[in-house]
Design a protein around this motif. Structure first.
Motif, PDB file in Angstrom:
ATOM      1  N   GLN A  62     -10.093  -6.923  -1.584  1.00 50.76           N
ATOM      2  CA  GLN A  62      -9.367  -8.111  -0.741  1.00 50.76           C
ATOM      3  C   GLN A  62      -7.999  -8.781  -0.562  1.00 50.76           C
ATOM      4  OE1 GLN A  62     -12.599  -7.085   0.498  1.00 50.76           O
ATOM      5  NE2 GLN A  62     -12.853  -9.621   1.157  1.00 50.76           N
ATOM      6  N   ALA A  63      -6.956  -8.134  -1.968  1.00 45.57           N
ATOM      7  CA  ALA A  63      -5.964  -8.259  -2.373  1.00 45.57           C
ATOM      8  C   ALA A  63      -5.439  -7.045  -1.894  1.00 45.57           C
ATOM      9  CB  ALA A  63      -5.597  -8.487  -3.630  1.00 45.57           C
ATOM     10  N   LEU A  64      -5.973  -6.396  -1.071  1.00 47.49           N
ATOM     11  CA  LEU A  64      -4.902  -5.186  -0.339  1.00 47.49           C
ATOM     12  C   LEU A  64      -5.491  -4.965   1.000  1.00 47.49           C
ATOM     13  CD1 LEU A  64      -6.372  -2.260  -1.632  1.00 47.49           C
ATOM     14  CD2 LEU A  64      -4.096  -3.115  -2.589  1.00 47.49           C
ATOM     15  N   ARG A  65      -6.052  -6.018   1.306  1.00 46.75           N
ATOM     16  CA  ARG A  65      -6.682  -6.728   2.789  1.00 46.75           C
ATOM     17  C   ARG A  65      -5.710  -8.007   3.523  1.00 46.75           C
ATOM     18  NH1 ARG A  65     -12.481  -5.417   1.247  1.00 46.75           N
ATOM     19  NH2 ARG A  65     -12.912  -3.230   3.013  1.00 46.75           N
ATOM     20  N   ILE A  66      -5.904  -8.608   2.477  1.00 48.06           N
ATOM     21  CA  ILE A  66      -5.126 -10.041   2.656  1.00 48.06           C
ATOM     22  C   ILE A  66      -3.308  -9.675   2.604  1.00 48.06           C
ATOM     23  CG2 ILE A  66      -4.163 -12.249   1.357  1.00 48.06           C
ATOM     24  CD1 ILE A  66      -6.947 -12.502   0.708  1.00 48.06           C
ATOM     25  N   ALA A  67      -3.287  -8.795   1.698  1.00 49.57           N
ATOM     26  CA  ALA A  67      -1.190  -8.364   1.750  1.00 49.57           C
ATOM     27  C   ALA A  67      -1.019  -7.508   2.879  1.00 49.57           C
ATOM     28  CB  ALA A  67      -0.940  -7.534   0.263  1.00 49.57           C
ATOM     29  N   ALA A  68      -1.785  -6.552   3.462  1.00 50.66           N
ATOM     30  CA  ALA A  68      -1.683  -5.906   4.824  1.00 50.66           C
ATOM     31  C   ALA A  68      -1.627  -6.443   6.075  1.00 50.66           C
ATOM     32  CB  ALA A  68      -2.561  -4.737   4.665  1.00 50.66           C
ATOM     33  N   LYS A  69      -2.382  -7.501   6.047  1.00 46.20           N
ATOM     34  CA  LYS A  69      -3.158  -8.505   6.927  1.00 46.20           C
ATOM     35  C   LYS A  69      -1.387  -8.829   7.051  1.00 46.20           C
ATOM     36  CE  LYS A  69      -7.222  -8.885   8.920  1.00 46.20           C
ATOM     37  NZ  LYS A  69      -8.772  -8.079   7.933  1.00 46.20           N
ATOM     38  N   ALA A  70      -0.982  -9.571   5.790  1.00 49.76           N
ATOM     39  CA  ALA A  70       0.339 -10.695   6.158  1.00 49.76           C
ATOM     40  C   ALA A  70       1.535  -9.919   6.236  1.00 49.76           C
ATOM     41  CB  ALA A  70       0.240 -11.232   4.707  1.00 49.76           C
ATOM     42  N   LEU A  71       1.301  -8.495   6.166  1.00 50.14           N
ATOM     43  CA  LEU A  71       2.645  -8.174   6.159  1.00 50.14           C
ATOM     44  C   LEU A  71       2.662  -6.949   7.587  1.00 50.14           C
ATOM     45  CD1 LEU A  71       3.782  -6.301   2.932  1.00 50.14           C
ATOM     46  CD2 LEU A  71       4.302  -8.569   3.779  1.00 50.14           C
ATOM     47  N   GLY A  72       1.355  -7.045   8.145  1.00 52.46           N
ATOM     48  CA  GLY A  72       0.987  -6.398   9.215  1.00 52.46           C
ATOM     49  C   GLY A  72       1.351  -4.592   9.051  1.00 52.46           C
ATOM     50  N   SER A  73       1.156  -4.450   7.577  1.00 55.91           N
ATOM     51  CA  SER A  73       1.989  -2.759   7.224  1.00 55.91           C
ATOM     52  C   SER A  73       0.594  -2.388   6.927  1.00 55.91           C
ATOM     53  CB  SER A  73       2.954  -2.942   6.934  1.00 55.91           C
ATOM     54  OG  SER A  73       3.288  -1.815   6.152  1.00 55.91           O
TER      55      SER A  73
END
Ligand SMILES: Nc1nc2[nH]cnc2c(=O)[nH]1
Length: 164
Positions: A62-73
């Protein structure tokens, strides 16, 4: 990364995990995670497997998902994961693929074992020779499937690159 920093973020991951245990009507899995890059928190997350009815919704995922979505990468290189529990093999691979450079954990598999919270099962499975796995993964080369899938993908990618 100083010891103080790692302790601070691990404490935060445990605080998040405790929210899954105590801050709700009924307790769910006791796992939290914090993803940090260049001294900045990219994501805080908890295990949401039950809430989302998603077997992959571990705190680290979930942390990876949140970070990736926030950064768009999906490139999360240089980031560091702080997890309340020892990461399972699924999370380990996802972090590896995303470029996470280090993982700190607070509670070990030994700590988790008496409560059936150890992540050892997945690692043990992957360490077994292919023929001896609990979950057999069976290769079956399909002939006459038409155009080769991977060649088609490479061609499409090359064409996309040429048009940029
Ligand atoms: N580290 C970790 N282990 C788990 N085992 C089951 N769920 C989790 C999770 O979210 N994190």
């Amino acid at each position: 990364m100083s010891k103080q920093d790692s302790e601070k973020y691990l404490l935060e991951s445990i605080r998040l995990a405790m929210g899954n245990v105590k801050g709700r009507e009924s307790a769910t899995w006791p796992f939290g995670a914090v993803l940090v890059r260049d001294g900045k928190i990219l994501a805080r997350a908890v295990n949401q497997v039950d809430d989302l009815c998603d077997p992959s919704a571990h705190a680290e995922m979930q942390a990876l998902r949140i970070a990736a979505k926030a950064l768009g990468s999906t490139d999360l290189s240089r980031s560091v994961m702080y997890a309340s529990g020892y990461p399972c093999s699924m999370c380990h691979t996802a972090m590896l693929l995303a470029g996470v450079k280090q993982v700190y954990f607070a509670y070990s598999n030994e700590d988790g074992e008496p409560y059936d919270l150890s992540a050892a099962r997945g690692y043990e499975e992957l360490a077994r020779p292919e023929g001896r796995r609990e979950l057999p993964v069976i290769g079956h080369r399909v002939r006459d499937a038409g155009e080769d899938l991977y060649q088609a993908w490479q061609k499409a990618v090359d064409e996309d690159r040429a048009t940029v």
